[in-house]
Motif scaffolding. Structure first.
Motif, short mmCIF file in Angstrom:
data_model
loop_
_atom_site.label_atom_id
_atom_site.label_comp_id
_atom_site.label_asym_id
_atom_site.label_seq_id
_atom_site.Cartn_x
_atom_site.Cartn_y
_atom_site.Cartn_z
N THR A 192 50.52 92.39 -37.30
CA THR A 192 49.11 92.01 -37.32
C THR A 192 48.58 91.99 -38.75
OG1 THR A 192 48.81 92.95 -35.12
CG2 THR A 192 46.83 92.57 -36.43
N ASP A 193 48.96 93.00 -39.53
CA ASP A 193 48.50 93.05 -40.92
C ASP A 193 49.06 91.91 -41.75
OD1 ASP A 193 46.96 95.26 -40.45
OD2 ASP A 193 48.42 96.69 -41.23
N VAL A 194 50.31 91.52 -41.51
CA VAL A 194 50.89 90.39 -42.25
C VAL A 194 50.13 89.10 -41.91
CG1 VAL A 194 52.94 88.94 -42.52
CG2 VAL A 194 53.16 91.41 -42.53
N ILE A 195 49.82 88.91 -40.63
CA ILE A 195 49.07 87.72 -40.23
C ILE A 195 47.67 87.73 -40.82
CG2 ILE A 195 48.08 86.47 -38.26
CD1 ILE A 195 51.11 86.17 -38.48
N MET A 196 47.01 88.88 -40.81
CA MET A 196 45.62 88.95 -41.27
C MET A 196 45.49 88.85 -42.78
SD MET A 196 43.74 89.07 -38.62
CE MET A 196 42.16 89.64 -39.16
N ASP A 207 44.11 93.43 -31.43
CA ASP A 207 42.84 92.71 -31.33
C ASP A 207 41.91 93.16 -32.45
OD1 ASP A 207 41.01 90.97 -30.28
OD2 ASP A 207 40.19 92.43 -28.87
N VAL A 208 42.18 92.67 -33.66
CA VAL A 208 41.34 92.99 -34.81
C VAL A 208 40.64 91.72 -35.28
CG1 VAL A 208 42.75 94.93 -35.56
CG2 VAL A 208 43.24 92.67 -36.42
N THR A 258 39.73 86.51 -34.85
CA THR A 258 40.69 87.52 -34.45
C THR A 258 42.06 87.15 -35.02
OG1 THR A 258 41.29 86.38 -32.41
CG2 THR A 258 39.44 87.94 -32.30
N ALA A 259 43.01 88.07 -34.89
CA ALA A 259 44.35 87.82 -35.42
C ALA A 259 45.01 86.64 -34.72
CB ALA A 259 45.21 89.07 -35.27
N VAL A 260 44.79 86.49 -33.42
CA VAL A 260 45.40 85.38 -32.68
C VAL A 260 44.79 84.06 -33.14
CG1 VAL A 260 45.75 84.38 -30.40
CG2 VAL A 260 45.93 86.84 -30.72
N GLN A 261 43.48 84.02 -33.31
CA GLN A 261 42.83 82.79 -33.77
C GLN A 261 43.32 82.42 -35.16
OE1 GLN A 261 38.78 84.06 -33.43
NE2 GLN A 261 38.50 83.13 -31.41
N LYS A 262 43.44 83.40 -36.03
CA LYS A 262 43.90 83.12 -37.39
C LYS A 262 45.34 82.62 -37.38
CE LYS A 262 43.87 84.89 -42.03
NZ LYS A 262 43.31 85.86 -42.94
#
Length: 120
Positions: A23-27, A69-70, A78-82
């Protein structure tokens, strides 16, 4: 014979740790962690970006099951949207190898090899 990296943790803790790191890598696009963890999280992030490139509802639900879910404070996504809107869009012409792991230094306390995992 395949050897799995267990990272000194039970399965539930290992899974949660890899979810948080992915999640952190994606964000944020890049994180600094130990080299062994970076090599393991690379597998998860590459699979997530492949799901993002597919772009259908089932892929979105599969990615949502993995990512935390951040919300990004800058954009409100959100992470999924990004993942589906920004990250996967950068790699439409690339087949694989979305991340790179660069070893940086050895940590002072326990001499663990540190690495930076970043999106290309």
């Amino acid at each position: 014979m395949a050897h799995n990296r267990k990272l000194g943790r039970v399965a539930s803790h290992r899974k949660a740790m890899l979810r948080n790191l992915a999640t952190d890598v994606i964000m944020y696009g890049r994180i600094e962690t130990t080299a062994t963890r970076a090599k393991e999280v690379r597998k998860v992030v590459d699979k997530l970006i492949t799901l993002g490139k597919r772009g259908d509802l089932h892929a979105r639900r599969q990615a949502a099951a993995i990512l935390q879910d951040v919300v990004d404070p800058k954009t409100g996504e959100t992470a999924v949207q990004k993942l589906f809107n920004e990250v996967a869009a950068k790699y439409t012409d690339r087949r694989s190898g979305y991340t790179k792991v660069v070893k940086t230094y050895n940590r002072k306390g326990d001499n663990a090899t540190m690495a930076v995992i970043a999106l290309l």
